[in-house]
Design a protein around this motif. Structure first.
Motif, PDB file in Angstrom:
ATOM      1  N   TYR A   1      34.422  36.379  43.721  1.00  8.72           N
ATOM      2  CA  TYR A   1      32.995  36.733  43.671  1.00  8.72           C
ATOM      3  C   TYR A   1      32.666  37.745  44.772  1.00  8.72           C
TER       4      TYR A   1
ATOM      5  N   PHE B   1      40.288  40.343  35.174  1.00  8.90           N
ATOM      6  CA  PHE B   1      39.093  39.511  35.010  1.00  8.90           C
ATOM      7  C   PHE B   1      38.359  39.900  33.724  1.00  8.90           C
TER       8      PHE B   1
ATOM      9  N   ASN C   1      42.581  37.514  47.970  1.00  9.14           N
ATOM     10  CA  ASN C   1      43.023  36.121  48.051  1.00  9.14           C
ATOM     11  C   ASN C   1      43.972  35.735  46.917  1.00  9.14           C
ATOM     12  N   CYS C   2      43.569  36.043  45.659  1.00 10.69           N
ATOM     13  CA  CYS C   2      44.396  35.567  44.544  1.00 10.69           C
ATOM     14  C   CYS C   2      45.076  36.719  43.804  1.00 10.69           C
TER      15      CYS C   2
ATOM     16  N   MET D   1      44.015  38.823  41.751  1.00  5.67           N
ATOM     17  CA  MET D   1      43.549  39.176  40.413  1.00  5.67           C
ATOM     18  C   MET D   1      42.873  40.547  40.470  1.00  5.67           C
TER      19      MET D   1
ATOM     20  N   ASP E   1      32.171  41.935  44.188  1.00 10.84           N
ATOM     21  CA  ASP E   1      30.720  41.886  44.338  1.00 10.84           C
ATOM     22  C   ASP E   1      30.013  43.141  43.824  1.00 10.84           C
TER      23      ASP E   1
ATOM     24  N   LYS F   1      37.499  35.234  33.162  1.00 12.39           N
ATOM     25  CA  LYS F   1      37.488  34.160  34.163  1.00 12.39           C
ATOM     26  C   LYS F   1      38.043  34.674  35.488  1.00 12.39           C
ATOM     27  N   PHE F   2      37.465  34.190  36.573  1.00 13.47           N
ATOM     28  CA  PHE F   2      37.947  34.558  37.901  1.00 13.47           C
ATOM     29  C   PHE F   2      39.148  33.696  38.282  1.00 13.47           C
ATOM     30  N   GLY F   3      39.911  34.201  39.296  1.00 13.03           N
ATOM     31  CA  GLY F   3      41.070  33.445  39.770  1.00 13.03           C
ATOM     32  C   GLY F   3      40.722  32.479  40.889  1.00 13.03           C
ATOM     33  N   CYS F   4      39.724  32.857  41.703  1.00 17.81           N
ATOM     34  CA  CYS F   4      39.361  31.986  42.826  1.00 17.81           C
ATOM     35  C   CYS F   4      37.934  32.291  43.258  1.00 17.81           C
ATOM     36  N   ALA F   5      37.424  31.470  44.174  1.00 16.76           N
ATOM     37  CA  ALA F   5      36.041  31.638  44.626  1.00 16.76           C
ATOM     38  C   ALA F   5      35.853  32.992  45.329  1.00 16.76           C
TER      39      ALA F   5
ATOM     40  N   LEU G   1      29.724  43.135  40.192  1.00 11.83           N
ATOM     41  CA  LEU G   1      29.339  41.879  39.567  1.00 11.83           C
ATOM     42  C   LEU G   1      27.868  41.769  39.194  1.00 11.83           C
TER      43      LEU G   1
END
Lengths: 351, 177
Positions: free
Chosen positions: B98, B86, B78-79, B81, B102, B91-95, B105
């Motif tokens: 996650y 990261f 999506n973003c 990144m 995964d 920090k993440f770039g977008c929801a 994470l």
């Protein structure tokens, strides 16, 4: 209500020193981190997106919550600094955010920061120890905003935040606590590591990395994932109660074992504050802490309790310069600070 | 406290090292700390929480130095990144990140949140599906357990009935229990 008022109004409701358990606990703060679904996080989002986030949150919150929108780009650096010193915005929002904004309530007990590290950070402040009430208030604001926008939420991981340290509840609850008894009896150095092992953090009043000026500590939860909001609050609450009772015992012990020395210390500090012509922040804070202890213990009766939290905010560089109407060098600030404290004490004396 | 290294100077730096779950207290003087490279906190201007997080999230050094590790670098669809980005910023770039990261994470989340990886708190009101019912059920089951432990059997029977009703409702709505 206007920007002028937020800047010029010297004290916020949470500084009043009237809340529950305010002998020891100065204030309570609850923060909820939220992000909008399908919008890039502030870490990488584009200018246009950032602007839109401000509009969307303002629309969602404006009608029902009657908050004032302050855009960071419209503020001077001194104005921003004053808001930081009043704990209404974070240094990050003031310095580095892209189209950062804050929606602030009339009473200055609610501040919604927009485009901080996350899109939305709902912050509620209260005087004394009021964790449950403050969480309830933040939750109500959260619900109002959520009626209008879709949050980034995952069934397993909860509210998704830019930094994984906030994921889950997005909740950071913190309590500002005045512990002169525990510091004087040299117990703090043992207590801090013990608290850290319980998943809580202890810091000085200006957040990460700051030292404990004026015996004031900020205790907050570290974990945001795996526990419910209520459990997080309850854990913090029970630790704070434990600290309060230990502080009380330390104060009792001091009163019993060395009452004259304690009284001497309190009145010496009072003497310094009411007579000095030049005073640095750290000395001012230490003396204010002693005077506040003197008020709590009944040695000083003609000064109101709120003096510590109020002067803590008012004697910071931003406020002093705002008063002076322009930039001040460090030495000039020390002179202004001394004058301000003297004035304030004289004012209390005549009332 | 005297420095553990030189046993001469007073210790200026105190920290706790956790290696493989084993905690060890370390006391060093400024001199020895610099020699050992343990001077993270000596007022380095670029030091911030994010650097610390980056360090915390970094995989084992031998893992990172393996060239194949970088070739297989995953990124967020999506973003865009990358996982490496990261790690650097914390920090993440977008929801979506996650989901995208995964697999890597859960160990990070465990380290940050005392071994937890599952959210047990508030659920947005507009979340559809049976999430709210499931949460309610979970709470009732916990209540039941507590009542049984405290031998409040009459109340427990009521809660048990509530649980049955809720389970039936969940089944009707096609959710999982």
């Amino acid at each position: 209500m206007s920007l002028e008022r937020f800047i010029n109004q010297q004290t916020s409701a949470w500084m009043s020193g009237t809340g529950p358990d305010s002998d020891v606990v100065l204030s309570t703060r609850v923060r909820l981190a939220r992000n909008l679904d399908n919008v890039m996080f502030p870490t990488i989002f584009a200018l246009e997106e950032a602007k839109k986030v401000v509009e969307r949150i303002n629309e969602a919150a404006f009608d029902k919550l009657s908050l004032e929108l302050l855009k960071m780009e419209d503020l001077s650096s001194l104005q921003k600094r004053v808001l930081v010193e009043k704990h209404l915005i974070s240094p990050f929002l003031a310095e580095t955010s892209l189209y950062g904004a804050a929606l602030i309530s009339d009473q200055e007990d609610v501040s919604i920061m927009v485009n901080e590290e996350d899109h939305v950070r709902i912050q509620c402040l209260a005087s004394g120890l009021q964790l449950k009430e403050t969480l309830d208030k933040a939750n109500r604001i959260d619900d109002v905003i959520e009626q209008q926008v879709q949050y980034a939420f995952d069934e397993k991981k909860g509210y998704l935040t830019a930094c994984p340290t906030n994921v889950g509840t997005g909740l950071r609850a913190s309590v500002m606590i005045h512990l002169p008894g525990l510091v004087l009896t040299r117990q703090m150095n043992r207590i801090i590591p013990a608290i850290s092992q319980l998943g809580l953090v202890v810091r000085g009043i200006y957040g990460e990395g700051s030292e404990a000026l004026g015996n004031i500590f900020q205790i907050s939860n570290q974990l945001t994932l795996g526990k419910s909001e209520e459990d997080i609050i309850n854990d913090l609450d029970s630790i704070v109660h434990e600290l309060m009772s230990r502080e009380q015992s330390a104060r009792d012990a001091l009163m019993q074992t060395s009452p004259t020395q304690l009284e001497d210390r309190i009145f010496r500090s009072y003497g310094i504050l009411s007579n000095s012509r030049v005073i640095e922040t750290s000395e001012a804070f230490q003396c204010l802490s002693d005077v506040r202890l003197g008020i709590d213990l009944g040695y000083i009766t003609h000064i109101s309790k709120s003096i510590l939290s109020e002067l803590m905010v008012l004697t910071q560089p931003g406020f002093l310069q705002q008063y002076a109407g322009g930039p001040l060098r460090a030495e000039e600030r020390d002179i202004r600070r001394a004058a301000l404290i003297r004035e304030r004490l004289e004012f209390e004396g005549t009332n | 406290m005297i420095c553990q290294e030189c046993h001469e100077r007073p210790a200026a730096l105190h920290f706790t090292k956790t290696v493989n779950g084993e905690m060890r207290e370390v006391y060093l003087c400024e001199h020895c700390a610099q020699e050992k490279g343990e001077h993270l906190f000596s007022g380095h201007p670029a030091f911030s929480l994010n650097n610390l997080l980056g360090g915390l999230f970094n995989p084992e050094p031998h893992f990172a130095s393996n060239p194949s590790f970088h070739q297989k670098e995953i990124h967020c669809e999506n973003c865009h990144m990358t996982f490496q980005q990261f790690l650097q910023s914390g920090k993440f770039g977008c929801a979506q990140c996650y989901q995208s990261f995964d697999s890597k994470l859960s160990s990070i989340l465990k380290r940050l949140h005392g071994g937890n990886t599952i959210h047990h708190g508030k659920i947005p009101a507009r979340m559809g599906g049976t999430l709210h019912l499931q949460k309610e059920l979970q709470q009732l089951r916990e209540q039941l357990q507590e009542m049984i432990t405290n031998e409040h059997f009459e109340q427990a029977a009521n809660v048990r009935d509530e649980i049955h009703a809720l389970e039936k409702k969940l089944l009707d709505e096609g959710g999982v229990q």
